[in-house]
Design an enzyme around this catalytic site. Structure first.
Site, PDB file in Angstrom:
ATOM      1  N   ARG A 271       0.865  -1.182   0.000  1.00 43.67           N
ATOM      2  CA  ARG A 271       0.000   0.000   0.000  1.00 43.67           C
ATOM      3  C   ARG A 271       0.907   1.239   0.000  1.00 43.67           C
ATOM      4  O   ARG A 271       1.937   1.265   0.696  1.00 43.67           O
ATOM      5  CB  ARG A 271      -0.895   0.026   1.242  1.00 43.67           C
ATOM      6  N   GLU A 300      -3.046   7.831  -4.113  1.00 40.76           N
ATOM      7  CA  GLU A 300      -3.534   7.375  -5.431  1.00 40.76           C
ATOM      8  C   GLU A 300      -4.818   8.083  -5.805  1.00 40.76           C
ATOM      9  O   GLU A 300      -5.674   8.278  -4.938  1.00 40.76           O
ATOM     10  CB  GLU A 300      -3.768   5.858  -5.395  1.00 40.76           C
ATOM     11  N   HIS A 318      -0.856   0.398  -9.778  1.00 37.73           N
ATOM     12  CA  HIS A 318      -1.527  -0.532  -8.842  1.00 37.73           C
ATOM     13  C   HIS A 318      -2.146  -1.714  -9.608  1.00 37.73           C
ATOM     14  O   HIS A 318      -3.349  -1.969  -9.520  1.00 37.73           O
ATOM     15  CB  HIS A 318      -2.604   0.206  -8.032  1.00 37.73           C
TER      16      HIS A 318
HETATM   17  C1  DGY Z   1      -5.480  -5.956  -2.961  1.00 33.96           C
HETATM   18  O1  DGY Z   1      -6.243  -6.887  -3.262  1.00 33.96           O
HETATM   19  O2  DGY Z   1      -5.368  -5.579  -1.801  1.00 33.96           O
HETATM   20  C2  DGY Z   1      -4.666  -5.338  -4.055  1.00 33.96           C
HETATM   21  O3  DGY Z   1      -4.023  -4.189  -3.671  1.00 33.96           O
HETATM   22  C3  DGY Z   1      -5.485  -5.093  -5.295  1.00 33.96           C
HETATM   23  O4  DGY Z   1      -5.656  -6.289  -5.903  1.00 33.96           O
END
Ligand code: DGY
Length: 382
Positions: A271, A300, A318
């Site tokens: 993240r 983002e 992402h």
């Molecule tokens: C998640 O699933 O947490 C990813 O960041 C997106 O697929």
């Protein structure tokens, strides 16, 4: 968001489910319609606000499937509850956008989609590692710009990774899969930070080391440390895989960047807010041999000023989990979570493999409910 951007499937269904984005594959929709759901799907690719989602929930909604870009907190869960809602699934394994405590307070089950992203996301972290180490994006721009005048001994020198040390911060499913790929593929030593030992990972590397030595090759090592700093000081490549919470927000900051090797590689496919992005920009400016691969960003879809201009940073939007197999699998799991709760099924075992849900005869259970205990949901016992 106009009403015309919502499509309704199976209007005769007795339970209304709101899905805030179109999802890949066809199976997820079958799962919901077979569970007697009328399904309202938003056809827009715009990121929806809480107000827009609340309006879509309206006064009759049994469940919802939402995105990691949406703020599922008090406003939405109160609206969902008032509309008769009992189930929510994030279309993601991470759920830092969801206030699980608030959902539990309203008696709403919260699902996520683990298991189907593990290797896919780790593969992207590996891709970013190589792209950063071997300057793939820079060289691509150079070629397309017509700057290539012929082979040169010092053109785009990068880093060789074989036999060096890889550091992993957060050795859960994805971090461990990344570690295995790097250790097995490149015979790297591993140093990792995680509050809990990953025994399966440690056993795998120990066995692999024995295998290598049996072939007359050098061993590989694996060591867990209690100190993030030690990983940063020791490793040539560091990949970040923690869940985002208050303890991991800005885990990587200016002081910690300064501990890393001048020519280290840093990868983040977890993240964005795990990294202080402004401090990263500054560090990359000062250290041109320090290279970075980023799948995620602090704000983002924005990037901090200066990031996009840095040649030593590779950036992708992402997409670490973006393969058709994985995204279809995520859709199946999210739909199965909602359908199972609405059908009164129990929750699958915590951390149990979710593969059975991808087959033709799925268990009568919800694959992954993160607050099962808090909402009094039983665990599946066969
Ligand atoms: C998640 O699933 O947490 C990813 O960041 C997106 O697929």
């Amino acid at each position: 968001m106009s009403d015309s951007e919502w499509r309704t499937h199976n209007p005769a269904g007795s339970r209304r489910v709101v899905v805030t984005k179109q999802l890949p594959g066809a199976r997820w929709l079958q799962i919901l319609t077979q569970a007697d759901c009328e399904v309202a799907v938003c056809a827009s690719t715009e990121i929806l606000s809480a107000e827009e989602i609340g309006a879509a929930i309206g006064d009759r909604c049994a469940g919802a499937i939402g995105q990691l870009t949406e703020p599922w907190g008090e406003a939405l869960f109160a609206t969902l509850k008032a509309a008769g809602g009992r189930a929510y699934s994030n279309y993601a394994v991470g759920y830092n956008n969801v206030d699980v405590e608030v959902a539990s307070k309203h008696g709403i089950c919260v699902g996520n989609t683990p298991g189907v992203l593990t290797e896919t996301t780790a593969e992207m972290a590996v891709a970013l590692t190589f792209a950063a180490a071997r300057r793939v994006a820079e060289a691509d721009v150079f070629m397309r710009g017509g700057e290539y005048r012929g082979w040169l001994p010092k053109l785009f020198l990068g880093e060789r990774l074989t036999g060096r040390t890889v550091g992993v911060i957060g050795a859960g499913r994805i971090g461990a899969a990344y570690a295995r790929m790097m250790v097995e593929g490149l015979k790297m030593d591993l140093i990792y930070f995680d509050p809990y030992p990953n025994q399966a990972l440690e056993e795998f590397i120990a066995a692999y080391s024995v295998f290598l030595q049996g072939r007359g090759e050098g061993p590989v090592s694996c060591r867990r440390t209690d100190s993030v700093e030690e990983v940063l000081q020791t490793a040539d490549v560091v990949s970040l895989h923690p869940a985002l919470d208050e303890t991991t927000h800005h885990l990587m900051n200016a002081q910690r960047f300064s501990l890393m090797k001048e020519n280290a590689i840093l990868v983040n496919a977890s993240r964005g807010p795990v990294v202080d992005e402004a401090a990263l920009v500054e560090h990359c400016r000062q250290h041109p041999d320090f290279r970075v691969g980023l799948d995620v960003f602090e704000d983002e879809p924005e990037m901090k000023p200066g990031l996009a201009e840095l040649a030593n940073v590779v950036i992708v939007p992402h997409i670490a989990s973006a393969t058709s197999w994985t995204r279809e699998g995520m859709a199946i799991l999210a739909a199965s979570n909602v359908a199972a709760v609405l059908s009164g099924f129990a929750a699958w075992g915590e951390n149990q493999e979710v593969e059975p849900f991808l087959g033709d005869d799925p268990p009568k259970a919800a694959p992954s409910i993160v607050n099962a205990e808090a909402v009094g949901m039983a665990r599946y016992s066969g």
